[in-house]
Write an enzyme that holds these catalytic residues in place. Structure first.
Site, PDB file in Angstrom:
ATOM      1  N   HIS A  85      -0.510   3.216  -1.309  1.00  0.00           N
ATOM      2  CA  HIS A  85       0.705   3.685  -0.623  1.00  0.00           C
ATOM      3  C   HIS A  85       0.692   3.149   0.824  1.00  0.00           C
ATOM      4  O   HIS A  85      -0.302   3.317   1.531  1.00  0.00           O
ATOM      5  CB  HIS A  85       0.750   5.215  -0.622  1.00  0.00           C
ATOM      6  N   ARG A 123     -17.789 -23.468   2.501  1.00  0.00           N
ATOM      7  CA  ARG A 123     -18.831 -23.044   1.557  1.00  0.00           C
ATOM      8  C   ARG A 123     -18.234 -22.741   0.190  1.00  0.00           C
ATOM      9  O   ARG A 123     -17.166 -22.136   0.105  1.00  0.00           O
ATOM     10  CB  ARG A 123     -19.507 -21.759   2.063  1.00  0.00           C
ATOM     11  N   CYS A 135       2.637  10.398  -1.497  1.00  0.00           N
ATOM     12  CA  CYS A 135       4.014  10.326  -1.993  1.00  0.00           C
ATOM     13  C   CYS A 135       4.771  11.631  -1.692  1.00  0.00           C
ATOM     14  O   CYS A 135       4.165  12.700  -1.576  1.00  0.00           O
ATOM     15  CB  CYS A 135       4.011  10.036  -3.497  1.00  0.00           C
ATOM     16  N   ASN A 142      -5.840   0.016   8.176  1.00  0.00           N
ATOM     17  CA  ASN A 142      -6.811  -0.661   7.317  1.00  0.00           C
ATOM     18  C   ASN A 142      -6.131  -0.836   5.977  1.00  0.00           C
ATOM     19  O   ASN A 142      -5.548   0.113   5.457  1.00  0.00           O
ATOM     20  CB  ASN A 142      -8.083   0.173   7.145  1.00  0.00           C
ATOM     21  N   ASN A 163      -4.498  14.277   9.249  1.00  0.00           N
ATOM     22  CA  ASN A 163      -5.398  13.990   8.126  1.00  0.00           C
ATOM     23  C   ASN A 163      -6.147  15.256   7.693  1.00  0.00           C
ATOM     24  O   ASN A 163      -6.715  15.961   8.529  1.00  0.00           O
ATOM     25  CB  ASN A 163      -6.397  12.900   8.563  1.00  0.00           C
ATOM     26  N   ASP A 164      -6.118  15.535   6.390  1.00  0.00           N
ATOM     27  CA  ASP A 164      -6.789  16.737   5.868  1.00  0.00           C
ATOM     28  C   ASP A 164      -8.312  16.637   5.994  1.00  0.00           C
ATOM     29  O   ASP A 164      -9.009  17.645   5.982  1.00  0.00           O
ATOM     30  CB  ASP A 164      -6.422  16.942   4.393  1.00  0.00           C
ATOM     31  N   CYS A 174      -0.463  10.366  -6.255  1.00  0.00           N
ATOM     32  CA  CYS A 174      -0.734   9.833  -4.908  1.00  0.00           C
ATOM     33  C   CYS A 174      -0.493  10.929  -3.876  1.00  0.00           C
ATOM     34  O   CYS A 174       0.601  11.481  -3.793  1.00  0.00           O
ATOM     35  CB  CYS A 174       0.176   8.634  -4.645  1.00  0.00           C
ATOM     36  N   GLY A 189     -12.084  -0.860   1.302  1.00  0.00           N
ATOM     37  CA  GLY A 189     -12.309   0.544   0.971  1.00  0.00           C
ATOM     38  C   GLY A 189     -11.095   1.440   1.062  1.00  0.00           C
ATOM     39  O   GLY A 189     -11.219   2.661   1.009  1.00  0.00           O
ATOM     40  N   HIS A 242       6.123   4.050  -2.771  1.00  0.00           N
ATOM     41  CA  HIS A 242       4.692   3.865  -3.036  1.00  0.00           C
ATOM     42  C   HIS A 242       4.295   2.395  -3.191  1.00  0.00           C
ATOM     43  O   HIS A 242       3.168   2.010  -2.891  1.00  0.00           O
ATOM     44  CB  HIS A 242       4.355   4.640  -4.324  1.00  0.00           C
ATOM     45  N   GLN A 302      -3.013   4.728  10.340  1.00  0.00           N
ATOM     46  CA  GLN A 302      -3.644   5.917  10.913  1.00  0.00           C
ATOM     47  C   GLN A 302      -3.592   5.884  12.431  1.00  0.00           C
ATOM     48  O   GLN A 302      -3.383   4.827  13.028  1.00  0.00           O
ATOM     49  CB  GLN A 302      -5.107   5.984  10.478  1.00  0.00           C
ATOM     50  N   HIS A 319       0.472   2.874   4.407  1.00  0.00           N
ATOM     51  CA  HIS A 319       0.211   3.864   5.456  1.00  0.00           C
ATOM     52  C   HIS A 319      -0.770   3.323   6.490  1.00  0.00           C
ATOM     53  O   HIS A 319      -1.542   2.407   6.219  1.00  0.00           O
ATOM     54  CB  HIS A 319      -0.339   5.162   4.853  1.00  0.00           C
ATOM     55  N   SER A 340      -8.484   2.788  -0.916  1.00  0.00           N
ATOM     56  CA  SER A 340      -8.206   2.829  -2.351  1.00  0.00           C
ATOM     57  C   SER A 340      -6.751   3.171  -2.644  1.00  0.00           C
ATOM     58  O   SER A 340      -6.237   2.840  -3.704  1.00  0.00           O
ATOM     59  CB  SER A 340      -9.130   3.840  -3.026  1.00  0.00           C
TER      60      SER A 340
HETATM   61 ZN    ZN Z   1       2.285   7.095  -2.911  1.00  0.00          ZN
END
Ligand code: ZN
Length: 249
Positions: free
Chosen positions: A165, A31, A55, A154, A77-78, A52, A160, A114, A169, A167, A162
């Site tokens: 760095h 397509r 970092c 991800n 995770n906060d 960041c 999504g 980073h 999860q 990483h 953003s």
């Molecule tokens: Zn960083």
């Protein structure tokens, strides 16, 4: 007579792990595309970004300060989607049914740098990440409330994420996600019927076919499954039978 080029362009393929059909339409990749294009390397990033929250040495939104870490670094995770402190409330009123969701969300910084991706790291640096995954998997999995430990990454603005760095999860939960449960059921069912392992048999089949193998060494094989649901979907499977990542040496 119809041209051969039009054959096999639309079909559904059986996904033996998910026990469902996958629609294959080869024409969709032809397509015309006028939407956003993603660059291979989005921008020139600094090795350290004081803005960041992943970092080393940076104070996160929670007020906690990251240590001056080198290599991989894991923390809770906060803004976690699950908590071990979730209230133990059960409710069932009409169409409002709730259960408590206990668990934890961990963030794994792959490196202090980073501006790198995991693919750009040295082999010993990647091994250090795998060791962190193993430790997290074992520690979280031993908790009496935890039923499933999901390690994932991800990546990219387009879905999504953003923060560039590098990483990943970990979601450790007091329930088994539906897709994982369906795969477990498929393994059990297949073993009952064939007296052998589903994934082991898929790997054996792919190694015989040699059509979808991306690379292979003494210990692992990487291939695109016949029933792939996504472009570039790849399975990386150890040749030795192991029950979990914690048994990898
Ligand atoms: Zn960083």
């Amino acid at each position: 007579m119809a041209s051969q080029a039009h054959l096999n362009k639309w079909e559904k393929r059986w996904h033996p792990l998910l026990q469902e059909w996958v629609i294959l339409a080869a024409t969709t990749s032809q397509r015309p595309w006028s939407g956003e294009m993603i660059k291979a390397k989005e921008e020139n990033l600094p090795e350290f970004d004081p803005g960041c929250y992943l970092c080393p040495g940076v104070v996160r939104a929670s007020g906690e300060k990251n240590p001056e870490y080198r290599g991989p670094y894991a923390f809770t995770n906060d803004f976690a989607s699950f908590s071990m402190d979730a209230p133990d409330v059960h409710r069932d009123e009409g169409f409002e049914k709730t259960e408590p969701v206990h668990g934890t969300c961990r963030v794994i910084c792959f490196t202090h740098q980073h501006n790198l991706t995991m693919a750009e790291l040295e082999r010993h640096e990647i091994e250090a990440i795998v060791k962190v995954w193993q430790k997290e998997y074992s520690t979280l999995g031993q908790h009496p409330k935890i039923q499933n430990v999901l390690i994932f990454e991800n990546k990219g603005k387009v879905i999504g994420v953003s923060n560039p760095h590098p990483h990943g999860q970990i979601y450790a939960t007091n329930f088994i996600p539906r897709i994982c449960q369906r795969q477990l059921d498929s393994f059990i069912q297949y073993h009952k019927e064939h007296k052998s392992g589903l994934l082991a048999d898929i790997v054996k089949y792919e190694l015989e076919k040699q059509k979808r193998i991306i690379c292979e060494n003494k210990h692992f094989v990487a291939f695109i499954p016949f029933f792939a649901r996504f472009v570039y979907e790849t399975y990386i499977v150890p040749k030795r039978h192991i029950a979990s990542i914690s048994e990898m040496t």
